[in-house]
Enzyme design. Structure first.
Site, mmCIF file in Angstrom:
data_model
loop_
_atom_site.group_PDB
_atom_site.id
_atom_site.type_symbol
_atom_site.label_atom_id
_atom_site.label_comp_id
_atom_site.label_asym_id
_atom_site.label_seq_id
_atom_site.Cartn_x
_atom_site.Cartn_y
_atom_site.Cartn_z
ATOM 1 N N GLY A 244 -72.695 32.741 -14.468
ATOM 2 C CA GLY A 244 -72.347 32.748 -12.883
ATOM 3 C C GLY A 244 -70.750 32.459 -12.889
ATOM 4 C CD GLN A 646 -74.336 23.065 -16.825
ATOM 5 O OE1 GLN A 646 -73.340 23.020 -16.061
ATOM 6 N NE2 GLN A 646 -74.865 24.353 -17.235
ATOM 7 C CD GLU A 713 -67.835 23.472 -10.086
ATOM 8 O OE1 GLU A 713 -67.314 24.341 -9.648
ATOM 9 O OE2 GLU A 713 -68.774 22.956 -9.638
#
Lengths: 746, 341
Positions: A244, A646, A713
């Protein structure tokens, strides 16, 4: 026998791994519902102007072509802009596909050809004759800086940057100074899975929509408002998302097109975009930055000035926090910040992994390196001297902040103390070696969300929330949290997501999913625990008489008394005894307005520090990032395995930003020219070498009961800057326009 | 992509006949480029002729000591063929520098010669391109031309030929074997690809209906002193900004024979005999290499974004020749990566 039921904080394999490996995980374009038609989008070759003619007759004459949709035949839909605004929409007037003859950006969707097969639709689209009247377009940011303006609050969550003190005075107080202009070009998310929607027509305007999205409810709300559908008519399902990175935060136009075609043709329709069309919508905006820093003799910052100008579309003000971080990350009394937009004939930019911060940290963190050199200090020492122990921007204490540990542990692992600061001083054979660092800060956010927990008579717990898993590991960590909450083995727990028939959840973004859905899951499980206790008490279980929920614990598949662990009841038996097929509970209702406007007591953020090594061929200008250490302080890490993935992905992303990524626009055409995977470069395996990920210890009882800050993030921040700073250290060349390609180092 | 018919040709002659019988036919080998072109409507053949059954996949030694590569041999089978690895390591390295393992498993040697430029504008129907639509104009000139040519360009086209394999084939002076309506013929490798001139739509000198059946390598393989150096924006799966195939025959420090060809700089693999002549008989030193590089780049022209290629090519030539001399041949600059400072 003792079951393992404590999972939080332990490396855990992805529970959805087998489904992905075996191919049973279905993505939006893989639902082969009966009687499916295929739509193919026709994209505008021009950037600005009007459609003057569409000759659909030859296309409609092809056997198997059902309809050509365009502005000429789209039925009357919702009138007002607010109907087209989704949860993540910025201020302005959202783009309406097939709404008028006007062309506002290159590759604008102008028609949808619907046919019996994908191949036929694609062919028919290729011969659809459309005439345009072209007008001059403006796509070059650098030419429109004079018209740049300060945007309003438009987008939910966006706060204009706040200056403080007096930068001019701070600048004058400094004994060392730096100023630099930094830029990067547009970048596209390019998830592996292309955008697609399969709309299943169930009769009477009732639709099952399989959509590629980061927010099933966001897509549902959008089509309900635009097409006047009820909640029951507009079920949106999104169980798996092939990447995404923000691209799925807003409903994309293929959703509109597929729903339109299904409603008009009363048939099931699929519309999927091509890789080229993946460059036709939102992107990380091209941004030009100016940073000026001043420091006193002791290395303390006396002034920070950070200005950014970014592109937006003619119809929406896309805003992101580019410069605000510069008022938080370091301690400084005099901070002057400015953020402006310039309108261009492009599609509205879109949040892309660490939106704003990834951009701002390039400017700030390269500038910090330049300032460290100007002040004659080691870049790490310089940052430590300007460590912020109190959020001066919000005037709040941090709920927790262990960036110091990131600096300390990251530097130790990297071997930073062996760095010779002189540019060009370190070598490996003929190659120049450079060591650079950077870092960043990201909001620890939590959104309201709902979840349901349900235990069946076999003792299997199903927990659900209509969130999404964009590959981050949501399925896995929610299963862990639920299993630990009710003391069940992982195998006895299923987490369900991605469906608007499930409890409501926000879009998957902002790094808030672990905290938001995790909290909802924990609460739902706690509520279920109370129901289970009530059931035990109904059963005249003597040990649980008068017992409160805090007096019991859930472990080993049982509920037991804390004071006497031998007093236990198997959860499964409680359901069986209830006479019901299952016992279930939801977490409390979403918070009301009063809760939402409560002033915050703490500044809540995640931080990181990045150390990078590059090797540069001095003759050929080739750069390889040979080592990266990324130390992250992000509260409690629910699953160190998926969390590490991540951050690994973030490092790769940062290397990509530094060295490769750029959507190149030919301004004569107003068109991105490298619109495919061959020419839009991202790293291959051979470009990626050693990456070390460190999660420093950080406890935080304020962010949420689980102590989660989110990880999607923060790991990206400072990576690109660290690489650029390492290149400077290796070569003495300061490249401020990213990506740093061969030609810039020759 | 338009509708098309497909036949699997049983033999070369049948393939050629089938081609003549159709208006817009195309031969298809691995299809690794043709299918992309068809999906983007750049190529719109109405008939495809499969070649997998034509028996052209063999790699076999020739009586003169050379090696014949069947046109349908895959790039992977070629690169890893024992004779190629041993006798023509320059070719092996060049092939392995291109594309990705998956693509090399599909792509054929004949198809490698036939692949078309990767110019952005050639692939985008929204922009003019003389190669795609003769007379429409060249968008790369005055546009984004970072990957474009610096040598042998014309006012109508500055596209490059994207192959790595062909750069080595040019250096090794291969011969292209062709079969067509008028029988068989051979084409010297240097004459196979064209410069754009005023007909950039023509990439090569094949006549209509002609089919590549094989590639003949001469006996001399430069198996000792060679280097294929490829400089690109990432370590794999990227076309060359500049690549250099360098091959030397040394007698002590003196260069007895030399080959020098460049990729990523022209509409065809760029072999420069004049530069080779400057190397032959000279000592294998940096000065000699620099003189050869200067010769190759004499007359090079930049178009803005690609102007850096002139200097990059100069340095790459010197580096490749040095690597060939020192036998430190490697396909890129990546060999150092496991060492520590």
């Amino acid at each position: 026998m003792t079951l393992q039921t404590d999972y939080i904080g332990k490396p855990t394999n992805r529970v959805d791994g087998p489904a992905k490996v075996l191919g049973t995980a279905k993505y939006a374009a893989e639902f082969n519902v009966p009687n499916l038609l295929y739509g193919y989008v026709v994209s505008s070759p021009i950037t600005k102007g009007n459609i003057t003619k569409i000759d659909a007759a030859p296309v409609l004459a092809l056997p198997g072509v059902h309809r050509v949709f365009s502005h000429e035949n789209v039925p009357s839909l919702a009138w007002f802009d607010r109907s087209y605004k989704d949860d993540v929409a910025p201020g302005g007037s959202p783009f309406r596909p097939l709404h008028s003859a006007e062309i506002k950006f290159s590759q604008q969707p102008v028609a949808l050809v619907v046919a019996d097969t994908f191949e036929l639709a694609r062919y028919a689209a290729s011969i659809l004759h459309i005439e345009y009247e072209e007008e001059a377009h403006e796509t070059e940011l650098a030419k429109h800086l004079d018209e740049a303006y300060q945007p309003g609050k438009g987008k939910t969550g966006y706060q204009p940057p706040k200056s403080r003190g007096n930068f001019g005075r701070g600048w004058a107080q400094g004994v060392a100074h730096m100023e630099g202009q930094y830029s990067h070009h547009a970048q596209h998310h390019n998830p592996m899975e292309m955008f697609a929607s399969t709309v299943e027509w169930l009769g009477d305007k009732k639709l099952n929509v399989y959509d590629k999205t980061q927010g099933a409810f966001n897509s549902q709300q959008y089509i309900m408002k635009v097409f006047g559908l009820s909640k029951e008519q507009a079920r949106v399902v999104s169980k798996y998302t092939g990447g995404g990175f923000g691209s799925g935060l807003r409903p994309q136009y293929q959703l509109f097109m597929a729903v339109l075609a299904a409603l008009e043709l009363e048939r099931s329709v699929r519309v999927s975009l091509t890789r080229q069309q993946m460059f036709s919508f939102g992107h990380r905006p091209e941004t030009l930055q100016h940073v000026a820093l001043a420091a006193a003799a002791d290395g303390s910052l006396t002034g920070i000035n950070h200005v950014a100008v970014a592109e937006t579309s003619q119809f929406e003000d896309f805003t992101e926090n580019v410069v605000g971080w510069s008022g938080t990350l370091y301690d400084c009394k005099n901070v002057q910040l400015d953020y402006r937009l310039a309108k261009l004939d492009v599609f509205t930019p879109l949040d892309m992994r660490a939106p704003g911060a990834a951009t701002g940290s390039i400017g700030l963190e390269i500038a910090m390196d330049e300032m460290a050199y100007a002040a004659g200090l080691d870049p790490l020492e310089f940052r430590i001297r300007n460590y912020s122990d109190f959020d001066q921007a919000q005037n709040l204490p941090y709920s927790s902040k262990n960036l110091r540990a990131c600096y300390r542990e990251g530097a130790a692992k990297f071997g930073w103390e062996r760095r010779d600061p002189r540019p060009g001083s370190m070598r490996d054979g003929n190659l120049l070696v450079g060591w650079g660092m950077g870092g960043g800060i990201w909001d620890a956010q939590k959104q309201p969300a709902q979840a349901q927990a349900s235990l069946d008579a076999d003792g299997h717990l199903t927990v659900s929330s209509g969130s999404n898993d964009i590959g981050t590991g949501t399925y896995t960590i929610m299963t862990q949290i639920a299993a630990e909450s009710l003391g069940l083995p992982l195998e006895a727990v299923t987490f369900v997501l991605g469906d608007t028939e499930l409890p409501e959840a926000p879009v998957q973004g902002g790094s808030w999913t672990a905290a938001s859905i995790g909290t909802a899951v924990q609460e739902a499980c706690a509520a279920l625990g109370e129901e289970l206790l009530k059931q035990a008490q109904k059963m005249d279980h003597a040990a649980f008489k008068g017992v409160k929920i805090d007096d019991v614990q859930f472990a080993n598949g049982q509920m037991r008394l804390r004071t006497d662990l031998t007093q236990a009841v198997v959860l499964r038996d409680l359901v069986q005894a209830s006479g019901q097929p299952k016992i279930e509970a939801k977490n409390a209702k979403l918070p009301g307005l009063i809760d939402m406007v409560k002033p915050p007591k703490y500044s809540m953020h995640a931080h990181n520090a990045v150390f990078a090594e590059v090797k540069v061929d001095p003759d050929l200008g080739t750069v390889h990032v040979t080592r990266v250490v990324n130390a992250v302080a992000a509260g409690r890490i629910v699953n160190p395995k998926t969390a590490r993935s991540q951050v690994l992905g973030s490092v790769v992303w940062g290397i990509s930003m530094a060295l490769m990524e750029e959507s190149v626009m030919d301004h004569r055409f107003g068109r991105f020219m490298n619109h495919n995977y061959a020419e839009y470069h991202i790293p291959v395996n051979a470009d990626i070498h050693d990456i070390d990920v460190i999660f420093v210890h950080e406890e935080d009882a304020e962010v949420n009961p689980l102590g989660i800050k989110g990880l999607g993030e923060v790991g990206l921040l400072g990576v690109a800057a660290a690489v650029c700073n390492a290149i400077y250290h290796a070569t003495g060349k300061r490249v401020r326009d990213l990506p740093v390609t061969i030609d810039k180092l020759l | 992509m338009n509708s098309f018919t497909f036949t699997q040709a049983p033999a070369v002659a049948a393939a050629v006949q089938d081609n003549l019988a159709h208006e817009d036919a195309a031969y298809i080998g691995g299809g690794t480029n043709l299918l992309d072109l068809m999906k983007e409507n750049v190529a719109r053949p109405t008939h495809l002729i499969g070649l997998k059954k034509t028996g052209l996949a063999a790699i076999e030694s020739l009586p003169d000591g050379g090696l014949r590569l069947g046109a349908l041999a895959t790039n992977a089978d070629t690169a890893w063929h024992p004779d190629v690895e041993k006798r023509y390591p320059l070719l092996s390295q060049a092939v392995l520098a291109g594309a990705s393992p998956q693509l090399r498993n599909m792509a054929t040697d004949g198809g490698n010669l036939m692949q078309r430029t990767r110019c952005y504008y050639f692939y985008d129907l929204a922009t003019p391109c003389n190669k795609r639509e003769p007379g429409s104009g060249c968008s790369a000139i005055g546009g984004y031309n970072r990957i474009h040519a610096i040598l042998g360009t014309s006012e109508s086209c500055i596209a490059t030929h994207p192959s790595d394999m062909c750069v080595a084939l040019a250096a090794l002076a291969a011969t292209v074997r062709v079969s067509g309506p008028h029988g068989e013929r051979t084409i010297a490798f240097g004459d196979f690809h064209r410069l754009p001139g005023d007909a950039p739509e023509r990439d090569n000198t094949l006549e209509p209906g002609e089919l590549i059946t094989g590639l003949d390598l001469p006996a001399k393989g430069f198996e000792k002193n060679y280097s294929y150096l490829k400089l690109r924006d990432r370590t794999s799966y990227a076309f060359a900004l500049v690549s250099v195939a360098a091959a030397l025959e040394l007698d002590g420090d003196t260069i007895k024979d030399a080959r020098l060809a460049l990729g990523g700089v022209a509409h065809k693999p760029w072999r420069d005999p004049a530069a080779e002549a400057l190397l032959i008989g000279q000592p294998a030193t940096a000065d000699t290499f620099r003189r050869a590089a200067a010769q190759v780049l004499e007359g090079a022209q930049g178009y803005g974004h690609n102007t850096f290629k002139i200097e990059l090519a100069r340095r790459a030539i010197v580096r490749a020749l040095k690597q060939a001399t020192e036998m430190t041949q490697r396909t890129d600059d990546n060999a150092f990566l496991n060492s520590n400072p």
